[in-house]
Design a protein around this motif. Structure first.
Motif, PDB file in Angstrom:
ATOM      1  N   ILE A   1      -2.151   0.706   7.919  1.00  9.44           N
ATOM      2  CA  ILE A   1      -0.911   1.405   8.240  1.00  9.44           C
ATOM      3  C   ILE A   1      -1.040   1.972   9.658  1.00  9.44           C
ATOM      4  O   ILE A   1      -2.147   2.219  10.150  1.00  9.44           O
TER       5      ILE A   1
ATOM      6  N   THR B   1       0.232  11.406   6.357  1.00  4.45           N
ATOM      7  CA  THR B   1      -0.490  11.473   5.083  1.00  4.45           C
ATOM      8  C   THR B   1      -1.460  12.651   5.090  1.00  4.45           C
ATOM      9  O   THR B   1      -1.612  13.362   4.089  1.00  4.45           O
TER      10      THR B   1
ATOM     11  N   TRP C   1       0.415   3.469  -2.780  1.00  6.12           N
ATOM     12  CA  TRP C   1       0.490   2.037  -2.473  1.00  6.12           C
ATOM     13  C   TRP C   1       1.170   1.326  -3.634  1.00  6.12           C
ATOM     14  O   TRP C   1       0.800   1.499  -4.798  1.00  6.12           O
TER      15      TRP C   1
ATOM     16  N   SER D   1      -6.078   2.681   4.418  1.00  7.11           N
ATOM     17  CA  SER D   1      -5.804   1.249   4.300  1.00  7.11           C
ATOM     18  C   SER D   1      -6.280   0.745   2.945  1.00  7.11           C
ATOM     19  O   SER D   1      -7.159   1.334   2.306  1.00  7.11           O
TER      20      SER D   1
ATOM     21  N   PHE E   1       3.489   1.190   1.580  1.00  2.00           N
ATOM     22  CA  PHE E   1       2.752   2.456   1.647  1.00  2.00           C
ATOM     23  C   PHE E   1       3.801   3.546   1.861  1.00  2.00           C
ATOM     24  O   PHE E   1       4.507   3.550   2.874  1.00  2.00           O
TER      25      PHE E   1
END
Length: 281
Positions: A21, A29, A37, A74, A90
């Protein structure tokens, strides 16, 4: 970057694929501490939750197939299969809002080493005209192109597609055309050298008129020979019947048979001898 921002990631069949991302979503985040996800399914009304992240802790619902990298948020697919060819999301929750990053994963099988086949050739006025076909046994969405590292012959070898029609003088032995088989994740190269069409190797790939002589003439010869042997076989019993000699040790035996004929009571009986010729075996 708004909702539904998307990128495409190319995955290799059977290998690991990392879905990353952008830095902006990584910062969000860390600030808000809540993300998830998800992945699309065959059912457009249903999504599969792969992982949930909350305040430094996470739950991976696909531990056997995915690995979460907490430092970058990720998601790594450990063994990419064709079923993983889906749309991934995401999603970062920031209060009443969400930020979404979408990743379309495309999965390809790598290209195997290609090979070159000679489909046909002809010798005309000391020039070789040859048709080449380049193919790879494995690989998804494979494309083919021809070229040469030698600029003086690059025009002869330049072509897009698996087939190449090449024509050059036999005296030129320095032509080398390279075929490249490729797809979005891999490429392989194989080279054809012009020595394949040298005088010494003419017998390896017969010309059309030679093929006619090699195929038709033997067939006609077989038909003629078969006819001759058939006629001789039919005539043999007749010849044996007309000229069959007697065996050297054979002999003719005469068998006598005595028959008495009585003509009248006052006359003597008459004896008649009949002979039969019987050959011995």
């Amino acid at each position: 970057m708004g909702r539904g921002a998307r990128e495409t990631v190319l995955g290799t069949l059977g290998k690991a694929t990392i879905l990353q991302i952008p830095p902006e979503l990584q910062d969000l985040t860390r600030r808000f501490g809540e993300a998830v996800w998800k992945r699309d399914t065959e059912d457009p009304q249903r999504k599969l939750v792969l992982l949930k992240y909350l305040d430094g802790n996470y739950t991976n619902y696909m531990q056997e197939r995915t690995r979460f990298h907490k430092s970058s948020f990720s998601l790594e697919i450990l063994n990419t299969s064709r079923q993983e060819r889906q749309l991934y999301e995401f999603i970062v929750s920031k209060g009443p809002e969400e930020k979404v990053w979408q990743i379309q994963l495309e999965v390809y099988e790598p290209v195997s080493d290609p090979s070159i086949q000679i489909l046909g050739w002809a010798l005309v006025n000391d020039s070789c005209t040859i048709t080449l076909n380049c193919t790879a046994e494995r690989g998804d969405n494979v494309s083919y192109s021809w070229g040469s590292w030698d600029t003086s012959t690059s025009g002869l070898c330049s072509h897009n597609g698996s087939l190449l029609y090449l024509s050059y003088p036999l005296q030129n032995t320095s032509i080398a055309c390279a075929c490249t088989a490729s797809n979005p994740i891999s490429s392989r190269v194989v080279t054809f050298n012009s020595s394949e069409c040298s005088y010494e190797q003419r017998g390896k790939f017969p010309r059309t008129e030679h093929l006619v002589l090699l195929v038709v003439v033997p067939i006609v010869a077989v038909i003629i020979i078969t006819g001759v042997f058939t006629a001789a076989h039919l005539a043999m019993p007749i010849a044996k019947q007309e000229h069959l000699p007697l065996a050297e040790d054979s002999a003719v035996h005469t068998i006598y048979s005595q028959v008495q004929r009585v003509e009248s009571p006052d006359k003597e009986p008459t004896t008649v001898y009949a002979s039969v010729m019987m050959p011995t075996a």
